[in-house]
Design a protein around this motif. Structure first.
Motif, PDB file in Angstrom:
ATOM      1  N   LEU A  93      35.136  41.771  47.918  1.00 34.26           N
ATOM      2  CA  LEU A  93      36.090  41.537  46.850  1.00 34.26           C
ATOM      3  C   LEU A  93      37.075  42.285  46.941  1.00 34.26           C
ATOM      4  O   LEU A  93      37.159  43.605  47.065  1.00 34.26           O
ATOM      5  N   LEU A  94      38.365  41.963  46.464  1.00 33.98           N
ATOM      6  CA  LEU A  94      39.506  42.668  46.067  1.00 33.98           C
ATOM      7  C   LEU A  94      40.078  41.966  44.886  1.00 33.98           C
ATOM      8  O   LEU A  94      40.141  40.831  44.514  1.00 33.98           O
ATOM      9  N   ILE A  95      40.428  42.863  43.825  1.00 35.36           N
ATOM     10  CA  ILE A  95      40.760  42.685  42.550  1.00 35.36           C
ATOM     11  C   ILE A  95      42.260  43.011  42.595  1.00 35.36           C
ATOM     12  O   ILE A  95      42.488  44.145  42.889  1.00 35.36           O
ATOM     13  N   ILE A  96      43.197  42.081  42.298  1.00 36.91           N
ATOM     14  CA  ILE A  96      44.450  42.291  42.233  1.00 36.91           C
ATOM     15  C   ILE A  96      45.284  41.941  40.825  1.00 36.91           C
ATOM     16  O   ILE A  96      44.680  40.998  40.114  1.00 36.91           O
ATOM     17  N   ARG A  97      45.575  43.174  40.039  1.00 38.29           N
ATOM     18  CA  ARG A  97      46.092  42.916  38.956  1.00 38.29           C
ATOM     19  C   ARG A  97      47.679  42.820  38.885  1.00 38.29           C
ATOM     20  O   ARG A  97      48.367  43.467  39.593  1.00 38.29           O
ATOM     21  N   LEU A  98      47.952  41.747  38.276  1.00 37.97           N
ATOM     22  CA  LEU A  98      49.380  41.410  38.273  1.00 37.97           C
ATOM     23  C   LEU A  98      49.965  41.872  36.837  1.00 37.97           C
ATOM     24  O   LEU A  98      49.269  41.984  35.836  1.00 37.97           O
ATOM     25  N   TYR A  99      51.284  42.402  36.784  1.00 41.19           N
ATOM     26  CA  TYR A  99      52.022  42.968  35.576  1.00 41.19           C
ATOM     27  C   TYR A  99      52.232  41.787  34.659  1.00 41.19           C
ATOM     28  O   TYR A  99      52.642  42.391  33.575  1.00 41.19           O
ATOM     29  N   GLU A 100      52.216  40.720  34.878  1.00 37.42           N
ATOM     30  CA  GLU A 100      52.413  39.552  34.154  1.00 37.42           C
ATOM     31  C   GLU A 100      51.505  38.509  34.520  1.00 37.42           C
ATOM     32  O   GLU A 100      50.484  38.735  35.176  1.00 37.42           O
ATOM     33  N   LYS A 101      51.695  37.280  33.688  1.00 40.84           N
ATOM     34  CA  LYS A 101      50.779  36.125  34.195  1.00 40.84           C
ATOM     35  C   LYS A 101      51.447  35.410  35.499  1.00 40.84           C
ATOM     36  O   LYS A 101      52.562  35.524  35.909  1.00 40.84           O
ATOM     37  N   VAL A 102      50.378  34.826  36.171  1.00 42.49           N
ATOM     38  CA  VAL A 102      50.850  34.208  37.412  1.00 42.49           C
ATOM     39  C   VAL A 102      51.947  33.196  37.131  1.00 42.49           C
ATOM     40  O   VAL A 102      52.833  32.981  38.121  1.00 42.49           O
ATOM     41  N   GLU A 103      51.998  32.368  36.199  1.00 45.88           N
ATOM     42  CA  GLU A 103      53.128  31.321  35.802  1.00 45.88           C
ATOM     43  C   GLU A 103      54.371  32.120  35.507  1.00 45.88           C
ATOM     44  O   GLU A 103      55.506  31.797  35.970  1.00 45.88           O
ATOM     45  N   THR A 104      54.311  33.325  34.793  1.00 43.25           N
ATOM     46  CA  THR A 104      55.671  34.200  34.590  1.00 43.25           C
ATOM     47  C   THR A 104      56.131  34.466  36.069  1.00 43.25           C
ATOM     48  O   THR A 104      57.308  34.622  36.068  1.00 43.25           O
ATOM     49  N   LEU A 105      55.280  34.995  37.003  1.00 40.57           N
ATOM     50  CA  LEU A 105      55.911  35.490  38.149  1.00 40.57           C
ATOM     51  C   LEU A 105      56.230  34.034  39.246  1.00 40.57           C
ATOM     52  O   LEU A 105      56.520  34.244  40.318  1.00 40.57           O
ATOM     53  N   CYS A 106      55.965  33.096  38.671  1.00 40.94           N
ATOM     54  CA  CYS A 106      55.978  31.950  39.617  1.00 40.94           C
ATOM     55  C   CYS A 106      55.377  31.762  40.838  1.00 40.94           C
ATOM     56  O   CYS A 106      55.601  31.443  41.991  1.00 40.94           O
ATOM     57  N   LEU A 107      54.127  32.310  40.772  1.00 35.27           N
ATOM     58  CA  LEU A 107      53.069  32.243  41.732  1.00 35.27           C
ATOM     59  C   LEU A 107      51.978  31.082  41.617  1.00 35.27           C
ATOM     60  O   LEU A 107      51.085  31.115  42.503  1.00 35.27           O
ATOM     61  N   GLN A 108      52.050  30.354  40.738  1.00 36.80           N
ATOM     62  CA  GLN A 108      51.113  29.384  40.568  1.00 36.80           C
ATOM     63  C   GLN A 108      51.024  28.218  41.596  1.00 36.80           C
ATOM     64  O   GLN A 108      50.031  27.720  42.051  1.00 36.80           O
ATOM     65  N   SER A 109      52.092  28.216  42.532  1.00 33.94           N
ATOM     66  CA  SER A 109      51.944  27.275  43.745  1.00 33.94           C
ATOM     67  C   SER A 109      51.440  28.041  44.863  1.00 33.94           C
ATOM     68  O   SER A 109      51.226  27.349  45.929  1.00 33.94           O
ATOM     69  N   VAL A 110      51.244  29.500  45.052  1.00 36.68           N
ATOM     70  CA  VAL A 110      50.854  30.142  46.009  1.00 36.68           C
ATOM     71  C   VAL A 110      49.353  30.750  45.714  1.00 36.68           C
ATOM     72  O   VAL A 110      48.605  30.404  46.699  1.00 36.68           O
ATOM     73  N   LEU A 111      49.123  31.216  44.540  1.00 39.24           N
ATOM     74  CA  LEU A 111      47.740  31.623  44.065  1.00 39.24           C
ATOM     75  C   LEU A 111      46.933  30.354  43.644  1.00 39.24           C
ATOM     76  O   LEU A 111      46.489  30.384  42.563  1.00 39.24           O
ATOM     77  N   ILE A 112      46.314  29.519  44.562  1.00 37.18           N
ATOM     78  CA  ILE A 112      45.836  28.291  44.041  1.00 37.18           C
ATOM     79  C   ILE A 112      44.259  28.782  44.441  1.00 37.18           C
ATOM     80  O   ILE A 112      43.820  29.340  45.778  1.00 37.18           O
ATOM     81  N   VAL A 113      43.274  28.594  43.740  1.00 36.34           N
ATOM     82  CA  VAL A 113      41.796  28.735  44.086  1.00 36.34           C
ATOM     83  C   VAL A 113      41.362  28.047  45.310  1.00 36.34           C
ATOM     84  O   VAL A 113      41.649  26.736  45.622  1.00 36.34           O
ATOM     85  N   GLY A 114      40.826  28.790  46.131  1.00 36.47           N
ATOM     86  CA  GLY A 114      40.526  28.333  47.681  1.00 36.47           C
ATOM     87  C   GLY A 114      41.438  28.465  48.672  1.00 36.47           C
ATOM     88  O   GLY A 114      41.071  28.251  49.909  1.00 36.47           O
ATOM     89  N   SER A 115      42.554  28.944  48.255  1.00 37.08           N
ATOM     90  CA  SER A 115      43.550  28.988  49.339  1.00 37.08           C
ATOM     91  C   SER A 115      43.682  30.513  49.974  1.00 37.08           C
ATOM     92  O   SER A 115      43.237  31.321  49.313  1.00 37.08           O
ATOM     93  N   VAL A 116      44.031  30.439  51.100  1.00 34.76           N
ATOM     94  CA  VAL A 116      44.335  31.756  51.738  1.00 34.76           C
ATOM     95  C   VAL A 116      45.749  32.401  51.657  1.00 34.76           C
ATOM     96  O   VAL A 116      46.581  31.549  51.811  1.00 34.76           O
ATOM     97  N   VAL A 117      45.629  33.488  51.193  1.00 31.71           N
ATOM     98  CA  VAL A 117      47.115  34.115  50.806  1.00 31.71           C
ATOM     99  C   VAL A 117      47.380  35.453  51.634  1.00 31.71           C
ATOM    100  O   VAL A 117      46.341  36.110  51.706  1.00 31.71           O
ATOM    101  N   SER A 118      48.458  35.848  52.088  1.00 27.36           N
ATOM    102  CA  SER A 118      48.811  37.159  52.641  1.00 27.36           C
ATOM    103  C   SER A 118      49.524  37.883  51.471  1.00 27.36           C
ATOM    104  O   SER A 118      50.265  37.169  50.745  1.00 27.36           O
ATOM    105  N   ILE A 119      49.180  39.137  51.323  1.00 29.32           N
ATOM    106  CA  ILE A 119      49.776  40.167  50.453  1.00 29.32           C
ATOM    107  C   ILE A 119      50.337  41.456  51.176  1.00 29.32           C
ATOM    108  O   ILE A 119      49.435  41.883  52.072  1.00 29.32           O
ATOM    109  N   GLN A 120      51.470  41.314  50.853  1.00 29.24           N
ATOM    110  CA  GLN A 120      52.214  42.516  51.627  1.00 29.24           C
ATOM    111  C   GLN A 120      52.672  43.509  50.622  1.00 29.24           C
ATOM    112  O   GLN A 120      53.051  43.054  49.284  1.00 29.24           O
ATOM    113  N   ASN A 121      52.638  44.932  50.803  1.00 26.15           N
ATOM    114  CA  ASN A 121      53.165  45.761  49.865  1.00 26.15           C
ATOM    115  C   ASN A 121      52.164  46.116  48.553  1.00 26.15           C
ATOM    116  O   ASN A 121      52.893  46.280  47.378  1.00 26.15           O
ATOM    117  N   LEU A 122      51.102  45.884  48.545  1.00 26.19           N
ATOM    118  CA  LEU A 122      50.158  46.045  47.496  1.00 26.19           C
ATOM    119  C   LEU A 122      49.505  47.347  47.345  1.00 26.19           C
ATOM    120  O   LEU A 122      49.174  48.172  48.056  1.00 26.19           O
TER     121      LEU A 122
END
Length: 181
Positions: A93-122
């Protein structure tokens, strides 16, 4: 690279000096006989299962994970924040804490349950189990990584069948629920 006419913006931030330039800032390549002074560490892919044993360069990691769930945390007097739970093929597991809501950061089309994502500069705190990453304004989430060192791991994780993904999400969702209680 030799820099001239630069200033310190906020002094040290997480043990690193932050600098800024102006119109008068000059950038010059180092002369060949001085290149031995360069101590550059290239960015590299960090598997989730290796984060806890790592002291990342610059306090940041680049990784790949499958989104298990996103949990909103709203507490009185504090801003709304989301936590994204990711896993890898070794079921870490990895927990990523966002400083805002997913929608506020416009990430709802990227952070979809089941999808694979790359994360840079975490930004990463590997002293916790499971490890916790903190998304900053420099963190990049993508379902289409462009860096070669991320593409291979991304493609490998994306080769799972729907049944394998479903089983993985079910198993890891149960673990996340246990962590919440």
């Amino acid at each position: 690279l030799k820099l001239s006419n630069i200033t310190s913006t906020q002094g040290l931030h997480h043990g690193k000096l932050q600098i800024s330039g102006t119109k008068t800032t000059r950038y010059e390549p180092l002369k060949k006989h001085l290149t031995f002074l360069i101590n550059y560490h290239p960015r590299m892919y960090t598997p989730i299962n290796e984060i806890t044993s790592l002291r990342p360069d610059y306090g940041e990691i680049d990784t790949i994970g499958r989104v298990i769930t996103i949990i909103s945390s709203t507490s009185e007097g504090k801003r709304n924040m989301d936590q994204v739970y990711l896993t890898d093929d070794s079921r870490c597991l990895l927990i990523i804490r966002l400083y805002e809501k997913v929608e506020t950061l416009c990430l709802q089309s990227v952070l979809i349950v089941g999808s694979v994502v790359s994360i840079q500069n975490l930004q990463c705190n590997s002293n916790r189990c499971p490890p916790v990453g903190f998304a900053t304004d420099r963190t990049v989430f993508s379902q289409n990584p462009t860096k070669r060192y991320l593409i291979d791991a991304f493609q490998k994780m994306n080769k799972k069948t729907k049944e394998e993904i479903s089983d993985l999400l079910e198993e890891m969702s149960e673990i996340v629920r246990e962590l919440q209680t």
